[in-house]
Design a protein around this motif. Structure first.
Motif, mmCIF file in Angstrom:
data_model
loop_
_atom_site.group_PDB
_atom_site.id
_atom_site.type_symbol
_atom_site.label_atom_id
_atom_site.label_comp_id
_atom_site.label_asym_id
_atom_site.label_seq_id
_atom_site.Cartn_x
_atom_site.Cartn_y
_atom_site.Cartn_z
ATOM 1 N N ALA A 318 -2.751 -1.991 17.368
ATOM 2 C CA ALA A 318 -2.293 -1.889 15.972
ATOM 3 C C ALA A 318 -2.966 -0.712 15.273
ATOM 4 O O ALA A 318 -2.322 0.029 14.515
ATOM 5 N N PHE A 319 -4.279 -0.537 15.508
ATOM 6 C CA PHE A 319 -4.986 0.644 14.980
ATOM 7 C C PHE A 319 -4.250 1.914 15.392
ATOM 8 O O PHE A 319 -3.962 2.790 14.575
ATOM 9 N N ALA A 320 -4.008 2.021 16.701
ATOM 10 C CA ALA A 320 -3.420 3.245 17.253
ATOM 11 C C ALA A 320 -2.020 3.484 16.708
ATOM 12 O O ALA A 320 -1.677 4.603 16.303
ATOM 13 N N LYS A 321 -1.211 2.434 16.692
ATOM 14 C CA LYS A 321 0.175 2.582 16.232
ATOM 15 C C LYS A 321 0.224 2.970 14.766
ATOM 16 O O LYS A 321 0.971 3.867 14.361
ATOM 17 N N LEU A 322 -0.569 2.311 13.946
ATOM 18 C CA LEU A 322 -0.576 2.583 12.517
ATOM 19 C C LEU A 322 -1.071 3.994 12.229
ATOM 20 O O LEU A 322 -0.413 4.776 11.531
ATOM 21 N N TYR A 323 -2.226 4.325 12.781
ATOM 22 C CA TYR A 323 -2.811 5.632 12.477
ATOM 23 C C TYR A 323 -1.966 6.770 13.045
ATOM 24 O O TYR A 323 -1.675 7.758 12.356
ATOM 25 N N ALA A 324 -1.536 6.632 14.308
ATOM 26 C CA ALA A 324 -0.795 7.713 14.956
ATOM 27 C C ALA A 324 0.561 7.950 14.298
ATOM 28 O O ALA A 324 0.973 9.102 14.124
ATOM 29 N N SER A 325 1.256 6.878 13.926
ATOM 30 C CA SER A 325 2.587 7.055 13.318
ATOM 31 C C SER A 325 2.478 7.725 11.947
ATOM 32 O O SER A 325 3.262 8.627 11.621
ATOM 33 N N GLU A 326 1.504 7.308 11.143
ATOM 34 C CA GLU A 326 1.341 7.927 9.822
ATOM 35 C C GLU A 326 0.800 9.350 9.961
ATOM 36 O O GLU A 326 1.189 10.245 9.203
#
Length: 380
Positions: A318-326
């Protein structure tokens, strides 16, 4: 983080990068403009063994693991977000649930040909009234004799029009507390009663197939239930945790592609007698882009490493998906800004990267849902 990659991972990175540059990149503008899914490219992706990267050799894969798979997603995403999305969805959402939860018979029948690249898989979860609220699934499957009879509708399903196998979620009963039991059921392509159309006109990831599925008295053998019929909800939550790693990897790829274009342009474009890369305003933008891409990539690798080690990874994915997408949306937006008026023109491609990146803040759990997942993981 290249210094820490294994020899096999470096070889996969080099091979996929070369394939993406030579075979996907020349088609990317046309696929976006025509909103066209390339069966030819996915035949090549299958031939190269990319659809089986994370799966063991006994099931037709190469057993290279999640990090290697994330690297492949990034390299494809760097040249075409739509192709990258369809690749990521085929593996993470399509084939992976069969590997995680399928019986040996199901793996032999369905996973082996998928991992060998002989077809694509799709995952039918989202519905018109059940997106982020996946527990609100309205599709129903009733056991009649030795068959499940499925009725319902799915929307925004990646790869469904070209899939050999579609796993759909459906309510199969009630538990002791009166709550819906959601199960996952394998539906082979061409099953009578299943109608698949692609009616959507999308903003981005236009090279990826996005379909609507209508199920009207679709009958499949009861053996097609995936894993424990009472644990379908937990199964697809785990599937989404893994899928978020691939979406984060795709975001890193898109950001890297946009950054490289912006850096090259800044070195060539002259204003006031100098390359614009000599101006501090542009340098700071590029520095921030490079830093954020590297941070996101490391988050992807950490989540993938945890998954490969069999450790809990829901929070990190979730960290990775949230940070990377934004991060990808910010980076692609800045790439356009560095290009100025040219960035607004399709031929320079950075506007496509921005359009493609927006979906990554929505699909596989919106940014808002990721923050809820993280909040629960940290004990809120």
């Amino acid at each position: 983080m290249d210094f820490s990659l294994t020899k096999e991972q470096k070889m996969i990175k080099e091979m996929v990068s070369d394939f993406a540059e030579k075979e996907i990149k020349p088609l990317a503008i046309e696929l976006d403009r025509e909103s066209k899914f390339s069966e030819h490219l996915f035949k090549r992706i299958g031939e190269l063994g990319l659809l089986g990267i994370p799966f063991p050799e006994k099931y037709g894969g190469s057993g290279a693991g999640t990090i290697a798979y994330a690297i492949a997603v990034e390299e494809i995403g760097k040249v075409c977000g739509g192709t990258g999305l369809s690749y990521a969805a085929a593996v993470s959402l399509g084939s992976s649930p069969i590997y995680y939860f399928g019986t040996e018979e199901q793996k032999e029948q369905y996973l082996v040909p998928l991992a060998k690249g002989e077809g694509l898989a799709s995952f039918g979860l989202t519905e018109p009234n059940a997106g982020s609220d996946a527990g609100g699934t309205q599709t129903k499957a009733e056991l009649v004799g030795d068959e499940y009879v499925i009725n319902g509708e799915k929307c925004w399903i990646t790869n469904a029009s070209y899939a050999k196998t579609i796993t759909v979620t459906a309510v199969t009963g009630k538990d002791e507390r009166g709550k819906n039991i959601i199960s996952a059921i394998i539906v082979p392509a061409g099953t009578p009663g299943m109608t698949i159309t692609s009616p959507y006109e999308k903003m981005g990831v236009r090279a990826s197939n996005t379909s609507q599925i209508v199920l009207e008295n679709v009958r499949v053998p009861k053996e097609n239930i995936l894993g424990d019929s009472r644990k379908g909800f937990k199964q697809f939550l785990y599937t989404l945790d893994g899928g978020r790693i691939s979406i984060a990897a795709l975001a890193v790829g898109l950001a890297q592609g946009a950054y490289e274009k912006a850096l090259a342009y800044a070195k060539e474009r002259k204003q006031f007698g100098k390359p614009i890369s000599s101006f501090q305003a542009i340098q700071f933008k590029l520095a921030d882009m490079a830093m954020e891409i590297e941070l996101a990539r490391n988050m992807v690798y950490k989540a993938a490493w945890l998954k490969d080690q069999g450790k809990p990874f829901a929070k990190e994915s979730a960290f990775a998906k949230l940070y990377a997408s934004e991060m990808a949306f910010r980076t692609c937006n800045q790439a356009i800004q560095i290009h100025g008026g040219y960035g607004y023109m399709r031929e320079y491609e950075v506007e496509r990267f921005l359009r493609d990146s927006k979906l990554l803040e929505i699909g596989e759990g919106t940014s808002e849902i990721q923050r809820l997942v993280i909040a629960r993981q940290i004990g809120c």
